[in-house]
Design a protein around this motif. Structure first.
Motif: not given
Length: 87
Positions: A48-56
């Motif tokens: 849980e509490n993952f780091p997030v990558i926003v992939l565009i």
């Protein structure tokens, strides 16, 4: 308009990450101007509490797809390293 999108996206990301009930959720709408304004969420299978990558992906929000063959290996690698991916 951009500020509203960022705020809505942030709240949605927090909600999805706190739910943590699935590994993948597809075609989540982030706006109502076009049926193409959707993103997918990929979560690691455990933790849980993952780091997030926003992939565009390219396409200027008018074309292209988060399912492009070049993007899928990036998503798989990120997941294997414990990152959540919003694409």
């Amino acid at each position: 308009m951009k500020i509203k999108f960022v705020i809505a996206f942030t709240f949605l990301a927090a909600f999805v990450l706190s739910a943590c009930c699935f590994a993948e959720e597809k075609n989540i709408s982030y706006a109502s101007l076009s049926k193409n304004q959707v993103f997918d969420v990929y979560l690691p299978e455990s933790g849980e509490n993952f780091p997030v990558i926003v992939l565009i992906h390219g396409g200027g929000f008018a074309m292209g797809s988060q399912n492009d063959k070049i993007i899928q290996p990036v998503i798989k690698k990120a997941l294997s390293n414990g990152y959540a991916v919003f694409s």
